[in-house]
Design a protein around this motif. Structure first.
Motif, short mmCIF file in Angstrom:
data_model
loop_
_atom_site.label_atom_id
_atom_site.label_comp_id
_atom_site.label_asym_id
_atom_site.label_seq_id
_atom_site.Cartn_x
_atom_site.Cartn_y
_atom_site.Cartn_z
N LEU A 64 -6.70 11.67 -0.92
CA LEU A 64 -7.79 11.82 0.05
C LEU A 64 -7.25 11.55 1.44
O LEU A 64 -6.51 10.59 1.65
N LEU A 65 -7.61 12.40 2.37
CA LEU A 65 -7.26 12.20 3.78
C LEU A 65 -8.54 12.06 4.58
O LEU A 65 -9.45 12.88 4.43
N PHE A 66 -8.60 11.05 5.40
CA PHE A 66 -9.73 10.85 6.29
C PHE A 66 -9.23 11.07 7.70
O PHE A 66 -8.31 10.38 8.17
N LEU A 67 -9.81 12.05 8.39
CA LEU A 67 -9.34 12.44 9.71
C LEU A 67 -10.28 11.94 10.80
O LEU A 67 -11.50 11.82 10.59
N ARG A 68 -9.71 11.71 11.98
CA ARG A 68 -10.50 11.41 13.16
C ARG A 68 -11.09 12.72 13.69
O ARG A 68 -10.73 13.80 13.24
N LYS A 69 -11.94 12.63 14.69
CA LYS A 69 -12.55 13.83 15.26
C LYS A 69 -11.50 14.76 15.89
O LYS A 69 -11.67 15.97 15.89
N ASN A 70 -10.39 14.18 16.38
CA ASN A 70 -9.36 15.00 17.00
C ASN A 70 -8.35 15.54 15.98
O ASN A 70 -7.39 16.21 16.36
N GLY A 71 -8.53 15.24 14.70
CA GLY A 71 -7.67 15.78 13.65
C GLY A 71 -6.54 14.86 13.21
O GLY A 71 -5.83 15.18 12.26
N GLU A 72 -6.35 13.72 13.88
CA GLU A 72 -5.32 12.76 13.47
C GLU A 72 -5.74 12.07 12.17
O GLU A 72 -6.93 11.87 11.92
N ILE A 73 -4.75 11.67 11.38
CA ILE A 73 -5.05 10.98 10.13
C ILE A 73 -5.54 9.57 10.43
O ILE A 73 -4.87 8.81 11.12
N ARG A 74 -6.71 9.24 9.91
CA ARG A 74 -7.28 7.91 10.08
C ARG A 74 -6.92 7.01 8.91
O ARG A 74 -6.60 5.85 9.07
N ALA A 75 -6.98 7.57 7.70
CA ALA A 75 -6.65 6.81 6.49
C ALA A 75 -6.22 7.79 5.40
O ALA A 75 -6.53 8.98 5.46
N ARG A 76 -5.50 7.25 4.44
CA ARG A 76 -5.00 8.05 3.32
C ARG A 76 -5.23 7.26 2.03
O ARG A 76 -4.96 6.08 1.98
N TRP A 77 -5.74 7.91 1.02
CA TRP A 77 -5.98 7.29 -0.29
C TRP A 77 -5.10 8.02 -1.28
O TRP A 77 -5.27 9.20 -1.53
N LEU A 78 -4.14 7.30 -1.83
CA LEU A 78 -3.21 7.90 -2.78
C LEU A 78 -3.56 7.43 -4.18
O LEU A 78 -3.72 6.24 -4.42
N GLY A 79 -3.65 8.36 -5.07
CA GLY A 79 -3.95 8.03 -6.45
C GLY A 79 -2.70 8.03 -7.29
O GLY A 79 -1.57 8.12 -6.79
N GLN A 80 -2.90 7.94 -8.57
CA GLN A 80 -1.81 7.97 -9.53
C GLN A 80 -1.12 9.33 -9.43
O GLN A 80 -1.77 10.36 -9.41
N SER A 81 0.20 9.33 -9.40
CA SER A 81 0.94 10.58 -9.31
C SER A 81 0.88 11.33 -10.63
O SER A 81 1.08 10.75 -11.69
N GLY A 82 0.60 12.61 -10.53
CA GLY A 82 0.56 13.45 -11.72
C GLY A 82 1.85 14.25 -11.83
O GLY A 82 2.79 14.09 -11.05
N GLU A 83 1.89 15.13 -12.81
CA GLU A 83 3.08 15.96 -13.03
C GLU A 83 3.40 16.82 -11.82
O GLU A 83 4.56 17.06 -11.51
N ARG A 84 2.38 17.31 -11.11
CA ARG A 84 2.61 18.19 -9.97
C ARG A 84 3.20 17.43 -8.79
O ARG A 84 3.71 18.03 -7.87
N GLN A 85 3.12 16.11 -8.79
CA GLN A 85 3.60 15.32 -7.67
C GLN A 85 5.03 14.82 -7.84
O GLN A 85 5.58 14.23 -6.93
N LYS A 86 5.63 15.03 -9.00
CA LYS A 86 7.00 14.57 -9.20
C LYS A 86 7.94 15.34 -8.29
O LYS A 86 7.72 16.52 -7.98
N LEU A 87 9.01 14.68 -7.87
CA LEU A 87 9.93 15.27 -6.90
C LEU A 87 10.52 16.59 -7.39
O LEU A 87 10.56 17.57 -6.64
N THR A 88 10.93 16.64 -8.64
CA THR A 88 11.54 17.87 -9.14
C THR A 88 10.54 19.02 -9.13
O THR A 88 10.88 20.14 -8.75
N GLN A 89 9.30 18.74 -9.51
CA GLN A 89 8.29 19.81 -9.51
C GLN A 89 7.97 20.26 -8.09
O GLN A 89 7.81 21.44 -7.82
#
Length: 148
Positions: A64-89
């Motif tokens: 999840l990315l939460f952006l400010r009104k100007n588009g800058e990242i305000r906060a980031r919510w990272l969940g458990q990494s899945g198969e698609r998130q592994k470096l090799t994939q």
């Protein structure tokens, strides 16, 4: 899988309606988005999240990315990494793109520059960009060394 973009307004709320996220906004019909089809969620503006919805995204590996009104990242919510998130994939996904090799080459060059700047800063080299370091063989020949 596709990203979900939420342009929040006052009263916008995201709740878990298993196995989907339900987005409710005043004066609009509720929208359902199956978790299995969401790659990430990008929120801008006023969006309220239930804890169950946040944890469901985390369990599914949805960022999840939460952006400010100007588009800058305000906060980031990272969940458990899945198969698609592994470096090799992720590397396979990058290189399978038509411009993947060019993107990888550009990233590699930027990482080399970052390493050089970091090393120069940590060792106190202030003029490291102006210094030309000759190759070893050229330096050896310039000092008059001749191999047998």
């Amino acid at each position: 899988m596709k990203p979900l973009y939420i342009n929040g307004t006052p009263g916008c709320r995201v709740i878990l309606d298993d196995p989907a996220l339900r987005i409710t906004t005043p004066d609009r019909a509720d929208q359902l988005f199956p978790l299995s089809r969401i790659s990430r969620v990008v929120c801008q503006g006023n969006v309220e999240w239930s804890t169950r919805a946040l944890l469901a995204c985390a369990d599914m590996g949805i960022q999840l990315l939460f952006l400010r009104k100007n588009g800058e990242i305000r906060a980031r919510w990272l969940g458990q990494s899945g198969e698609r998130q592994k470096l090799t994939q992720r590397l396979v996904d990058l290189l399978s793109r038509a411009d993947g090799l060019a993107l990888y080459t550009n990233w590699l060059l930027s990482m080399e520059k970052l390493a050089a700047r970091t090393f120069a800063r940590q060792t106190g080299l202030t003029d490291w960009r102006e210094r030309v370091i000759p190759p070893l063989l050229t330096e050896v020949k310039s000092r008059g060394y001749r191999p047998n």
